[in-house]
Write a protein that holds these residues in place. Structure first.
Motif, PDB file in Angstrom:
ATOM      1  N   VAL A 284       0.587  -5.890  -3.959  1.00 29.19           N
ATOM      2  CA  VAL A 284       1.747  -6.610  -3.442  1.00 29.19           C
ATOM      3  C   VAL A 284       1.507  -8.093  -3.692  1.00 29.19           C
ATOM      4  O   VAL A 284       0.442  -8.619  -3.335  1.00 29.19           O
TER       5      VAL A 284
ATOM      6  N   THR B 269       4.502  -4.823  -6.526  1.00 22.74           N
ATOM      7  CA  THR B 269       5.668  -5.239  -5.745  1.00 22.74           C
ATOM      8  C   THR B 269       5.621  -6.753  -5.580  1.00 22.74           C
ATOM      9  O   THR B 269       4.574  -7.306  -5.221  1.00 22.74           O
TER      10      THR B 269
ATOM     11  N   VAL C 118      -3.381  -7.410  -1.640  1.00 25.31           N
ATOM     12  CA  VAL C 118      -2.250  -8.333  -1.531  1.00 25.31           C
ATOM     13  C   VAL C 118      -2.661  -9.635  -2.193  1.00 25.31           C
ATOM     14  O   VAL C 118      -3.736 -10.178  -1.903  1.00 25.31           O
TER      15      VAL C 118
END
Length: 341
Positions: free
Chosen positions: A176, A199, A265
């Motif tokens: 992400v 994402t 992330v």
């Protein structure tokens, strides 16, 4: 007290090493201070390694899709370790080239953390201790570092900056990315090409908001075709660590809470001036929003001290920093600048 120089440059990135070489070529006794490898962010942790990985991942992707061009390739695979090695080899060669340029132009390379003290003294803290050097002129070119927003959970071990992502030795299974700027899009392209589930979460209404709307729209379509999920106008609330080791990015989109989990992330919301340890005690330059304030000739509020590149207001681009470095070095040498910046 160590040697005295006409010019000491703090930071050996695209602005710093270009300024140092230009100053030395003008007959000035010049030193440059760097606590990491020469070349700065662009060469070691930014543009160059990113482009190397984009190239490698694009070759793999094109081989997978070669059949539509009449080119058949079966059992196509990649070795992520070799991609990383290719990236590092590319960087190594260019770093060595800069070191040779500095040496060939008689620029003294001082290895260590450079700190500006009062009286245009530069303190260099290295592995073998500290030494201070005097200078008639000091050029601050310390560059920038990844910006980390004050969002809960961004200090978790699986939340990375671009610097840390480059150091991974295994390809993430999922990622992400917080931020939809250039850095984000480059990493998204690399890892999507290699089969990673990516994402992007961007707070603004569109990707790369500083560029033309048409570019942003086309880019979004291209990335979606590559399987990248894109959320715009999305405000990240926090990052949570799950029991299974995954990390969940929690954000609001269209007034609804959305949760997306991944192995890592990446915080890629931009960069900020790297002034950590740059100023000694009782050294207070005029600052504005974390940047060093300079006049039209890049002079700071301390006489004989200049600042260029990502430390000052303006676009964070390597070639702009280089141009500013040339301008300042020529000014110090008493020449009319050959570049209009």
């Amino acid at each position: 007290m160590g040697e005295k120089f006409d010019v000491i440059v703090i930071g050996a990135g695209p602005g710093g090493y270009v300024a140092a070489i230009k100053a030395a070529k003008s007959g000035l006794r010049t030193a440059i201070v760097e606590n990491r490898r020469v070349g700065g962010t662009c060469l070691n942790r930014g543009c160059i390694p990113a482009k190397a990985m984009i190239h490698a991942s694009s070759v793999y992707k094109e081989m997978q899709e070669g059949d539509r061009f009449g080119v058949a390739a079966s059992d196509v695979s990649y070795d992520y370790g070799k991609i990383v090695a290719y990236k590092e080899e590319t960087t190594d060669k260019l770093c060595q080239g800069i070191e040779q340029l500095l040496k060939a132009n008689a620029v003294t390379l001082l290895s260590g953390k450079g700190t500006l003290e009062k009286g245009k003294v530069v303190r260099v803290a290295g592995e073998e201790g500290e030494e201070s050097y005097e200078a008639e002129n000091v050029i601050l070119a310390a560059g920038s570092k990844p910006l980390v927003l004050p969002i809960p959970g961004l200090d978790l071990p699986g939340v990375l900056t671009s610097d840390e992502l480059f150091q991974l030795r295994e390809r993430p299974e999922s990622l992400v990315i917080i931020g939809g700027g250039v850095i984000s899009v480059e990493f998204a392209s690399v890892y999507a090409n290699l089969g990673c589930k990516v994402t992007i979460v961007e707070a603004m209404p569109r990707l790369i908001p500083n560029m033309d709307k048409e570019i942003s729209q086309n880019l979004k379509m291209i990335l979606k075709k590559r399987g990248i999920d894109i959320h715009t106008s999305a405000a990240v609330q926090r990052v949570e660590q799950e029991d299974d080791g995954q990390y969940t990015c929690v954000f609001t989109e269209k007034e609804k809470e959305v949760r997306v989990s991944a192995q890592y992330v990446l915080c890629a919301v931009g960069r900020c001036p790297n002034t950590d340890g740059l100023f000694g005690d009782n050294v207070e330059l005029d600052m504005e929003r974390g940047r060093v304030v300079v006049d039209d000739e890049f002079r700071t509020s301390m006489e004989g001290v200049y600042a260029i590149g990502d430390l000052v207001k303006g676009m964070q681009l390597a070639h702009l920093a280089s141009a500013q470095g040339v301008y300042v070095a020529e000014r110090i040498a008493g020449k009319e600048p050959s570049i209009d910046v």
